[in-house]
Design a protein around this motif. Structure first.
Motif, PDB file in Angstrom:
ATOM      1  N   GLU A 229       0.805  -1.038  -0.004  1.00  0.00           N
ATOM      2  CA  GLU A 229       0.056  -0.015  -0.062  1.00  0.00           C
ATOM      3  C   GLU A 229       0.887   1.308  -0.063  1.00  0.00           C
ATOM      4  OE1 GLU A 229      -3.049  -0.565   3.029  1.00  0.00           O
ATOM      5  OE2 GLU A 229      -3.795  -2.240   2.265  1.00  0.00           O
ATOM      6  N   PHE A 230       1.916   1.173   0.743  1.00  0.00           N
ATOM      7  CA  PHE A 230       2.918   2.284   0.906  1.00  0.00           C
ATOM      8  C   PHE A 230       3.332   2.618  -0.584  1.00  0.00           C
ATOM      9  CE2 PHE A 230       7.313   4.333   1.000  1.00  0.00           C
ATOM     10  CZ  PHE A 230       6.844   5.266   1.935  1.00  0.00           C
ATOM     11  N   ALA A 231       3.868   1.474  -1.130  1.00  0.00           N
ATOM     12  CA  ALA A 231       4.532   1.595  -2.581  1.00  0.00           C
ATOM     13  C   ALA A 231       3.554   2.176  -3.356  1.00  0.00           C
ATOM     14  CB  ALA A 231       5.106   0.214  -2.981  1.00  0.00           C
ATOM     15  N   ILE A 232       2.267   1.460  -3.503  1.00  0.00           N
ATOM     16  CA  ILE A 232       1.251   2.147  -4.622  1.00  0.00           C
ATOM     17  C   ILE A 232       0.966   3.526  -4.430  1.00  0.00           C
ATOM     18  CG2 ILE A 232      -1.084   1.883  -5.098  1.00  0.00           C
ATOM     19  CD1 ILE A 232      -0.525  -1.304  -4.804  1.00  0.00           C
ATOM     20  N   ARG A 233       0.832   3.976  -2.952  1.00  0.00           N
ATOM     21  CA  ARG A 233       0.511   5.384  -2.685  1.00  0.00           C
ATOM     22  C   ARG A 233       1.751   6.329  -3.050  1.00  0.00           C
ATOM     23  NH1 ARG A 233      -0.226   4.637   2.427  1.00  0.00           N
ATOM     24  NH2 ARG A 233       1.886   5.411   3.163  1.00  0.00           N
ATOM     25  N   GLU A 234       2.767   6.006  -2.602  1.00  0.00           N
ATOM     26  CA  GLU A 234       3.891   6.954  -2.927  1.00  0.00           C
ATOM     27  C   GLU A 234       4.814   6.862  -4.036  1.00  0.00           C
ATOM     28  OE1 GLU A 234       5.015   9.008  -0.365  1.00  0.00           O
ATOM     29  OE2 GLU A 234       3.170   8.331   0.842  1.00  0.00           O
ATOM     30  N   PHE A 235       4.386   5.755  -4.866  1.00  0.00           N
ATOM     31  CA  PHE A 235       5.203   5.737  -6.225  1.00  0.00           C
ATOM     32  C   PHE A 235       3.984   5.387  -7.093  1.00  0.00           C
ATOM     33  CE2 PHE A 235       8.342   4.543  -3.256  1.00  0.00           C
ATOM     34  CZ  PHE A 235       9.547   4.999  -3.830  1.00  0.00           C
ATOM     35  N   PRO A 236       2.913   6.517  -7.151  1.00  0.00           N
ATOM     36  CA  PRO A 236       1.787   6.369  -8.046  1.00  0.00           C
ATOM     37  C   PRO A 236       1.996   5.812  -9.537  1.00  0.00           C
ATOM     38  CG  PRO A 236       2.165   8.592  -7.455  1.00  0.00           C
ATOM     39  CD  PRO A 236       3.081   7.881  -6.893  1.00  0.00           C
ATOM     40  N   GLY A 237       1.613   4.897 -10.048  1.00  0.00           N
ATOM     41  CA  GLY A 237       1.792   4.220 -11.480  1.00  0.00           C
ATOM     42  C   GLY A 237       3.099   4.087 -11.565  1.00  0.00           C
ATOM     43  N   ALA A 238       3.831   3.650 -10.601  1.00  0.00           N
ATOM     44  CA  ALA A 238       5.150   3.188 -10.731  1.00  0.00           C
ATOM     45  C   ALA A 238       5.665   2.285  -9.790  1.00  0.00           C
ATOM     46  CB  ALA A 238       6.001   4.467 -10.534  1.00  0.00           C
ATOM     47  N   ALA A 239       4.701   1.531  -9.050  1.00  0.00           N
ATOM     48  CA  ALA A 239       4.860   0.463  -8.290  1.00  0.00           C
ATOM     49  C   ALA A 239       4.157  -0.740  -8.826  1.00  0.00           C
ATOM     50  CB  ALA A 239       4.318   1.032  -6.757  1.00  0.00           C
ATOM     51  N   VAL A 240       5.069  -2.036  -8.592  1.00  0.00           N
ATOM     52  CA  VAL A 240       4.795  -3.261  -9.183  1.00  0.00           C
ATOM     53  C   VAL A 240       4.742  -4.045  -8.000  1.00  0.00           C
ATOM     54  CG1 VAL A 240       5.204  -4.963 -10.888  1.00  0.00           C
ATOM     55  CG2 VAL A 240       5.701  -2.807 -11.429  1.00  0.00           C
ATOM     56  N   GLY A 241       3.662  -4.978  -7.797  1.00  0.00           N
ATOM     57  CA  GLY A 241       3.847  -5.998  -6.923  1.00  0.00           C
ATOM     58  C   GLY A 241       2.203  -6.662  -6.551  1.00  0.00           C
ATOM     59  N   GLY A 242       2.148  -7.549  -5.634  1.00  0.00           N
ATOM     60  CA  GLY A 242       1.040  -8.072  -5.456  1.00  0.00           C
ATOM     61  C   GLY A 242       0.393  -9.133  -6.601  1.00  0.00           C
ATOM     62  N   PHE A 243      -0.820  -9.005  -6.570  1.00  0.00           N
ATOM     63  CA  PHE A 243      -1.419 -10.182  -7.508  1.00  0.00           C
ATOM     64  C   PHE A 243      -2.660  -9.410  -8.438  1.00  0.00           C
ATOM     65  CE2 PHE A 243      -0.412 -12.629  -4.015  1.00  0.00           C
ATOM     66  CZ  PHE A 243       0.095 -13.804  -4.491  1.00  0.00           C
ATOM     67  N   ALA A 244      -2.333  -8.276  -8.673  1.00  0.00           N
ATOM     68  CA  ALA A 244      -3.256  -7.526  -9.597  1.00  0.00           C
ATOM     69  C   ALA A 244      -3.048  -7.886 -11.227  1.00  0.00           C
ATOM     70  CB  ALA A 244      -2.880  -5.692  -9.673  1.00  0.00           C
ATOM     71  N   LYS A 245      -4.139  -7.854 -11.903  1.00  0.00           N
ATOM     72  CA  LYS A 245      -4.294  -8.432 -13.275  1.00  0.00           C
ATOM     73  C   LYS A 245      -2.939  -8.025 -14.197  1.00  0.00           C
ATOM     74  CE  LYS A 245      -6.537  -7.368 -17.785  1.00  0.00           C
ATOM     75  NZ  LYS A 245      -7.465  -6.541 -18.228  1.00  0.00           N
ATOM     76  N   GLY A 246      -2.546  -9.095 -14.834  1.00  0.00           N
ATOM     77  CA  GLY A 246      -1.339  -8.894 -15.804  1.00  0.00           C
ATOM     78  C   GLY A 246      -0.209  -9.962 -15.665  1.00  0.00           C
ATOM     79  N   THR A 247      -0.066 -10.232 -14.100  1.00  0.00           N
ATOM     80  CA  THR A 247       1.175 -11.332 -13.803  1.00  0.00           C
ATOM     81  C   THR A 247       0.755 -12.580 -14.285  1.00  0.00           C
ATOM     82  OG1 THR A 247       2.350 -12.405 -11.979  1.00  0.00           O
ATOM     83  CG2 THR A 247       0.074 -11.627 -11.468  1.00  0.00           C
ATOM     84  N   ARG A 248       1.822 -13.391 -14.829  1.00  0.00           N
ATOM     85  CA  ARG A 248       1.756 -14.740 -15.296  1.00  0.00           C
ATOM     86  C   ARG A 248       1.967 -15.784 -14.103  1.00  0.00           C
ATOM     87  NH1 ARG A 248       2.220 -15.114 -21.213  1.00  0.00           N
ATOM     88  NH2 ARG A 248       1.894 -12.680 -21.950  1.00  0.00           N
TER      89      ARG A 248
END
Length: 159
Positions: free
Chosen positions: A118-137
């Motif tokens: 959550e910190f990464a997504i908030r502090e690096f908007p549009g520039a943080a990759v991680g978790g299980f969101a759509k697109g991972t294989r």
């Protein structure tokens, strides 16, 4: 998080970096820090190992000088930071990366909990990759070893 982040776009943004730092880079071939650092090297990407506990690492019989912190990166604003550390270390790395002006971050599976992501997504908007969101294989979530080549080469249009 009200709107799920667009990890595909964040992955493309990450790979638009001119340099990459691997936090947790290691000389031990069985460790993911070694495997990920070698992945960047094998793809001919300018990469620096970030490790505060040693002045150098050896990967594939070549020695690389390490940097101890994000603040010591030559050009953090052009650097994508790949993180392969325990969550409690990741939390500090993310704060340092934000303060240093690091361009983008990729949190490897196992390197974060909910708070760090959550910190990464908030502090690096549009520039943080991680978790299980759509697109991972991969079954473990977004991993540079599994998903990286697709997004670094722009072949994600085929998805």
């Amino acid at each position: 998080m009200s709107t799920p982040p667009d990890m595909q776009s964040a992955a493309r943004h990450f790979f638009a970096s001119s340099t990459f730092a691997v936090a947790g880079a290691s000389s031990v071939p069985s460790k993911f820090g070694y495997i990920c650092f070698r992945w960047f090297q094998d793809h001919n990407l300018a990469t620096v190992p970030l490790n505060p506990t040693t002045s150098s690492i050896t990967v594939a019989q070549k020695t690389y000088s390490t940097v101890p912190t994000n603040s010591k990166l030559k050009d953090p604003k052009s650097t994508g930071l790949n993180i392969i550390t325990p969550p409690f270390v990741t939390a500090q790395l993310l704060r340092e990366a934000k303060a240093a002006g690091v361009r983008a971050v990729w949190l490897q599976p196992g390197s974060f909990g909910d708070e760090e992501l959550e910190f990464a997504i908030r502090e690096f908007p549009g520039a943080a990759v991680g978790g299980f969101a759509k697109g991972t294989r991969g079954g473990e979530g977004w991993c540079v070893l599994v998903d990286g080549e697709t997004y670094m080469s722009g072949r994600d249009k085929k998805l």
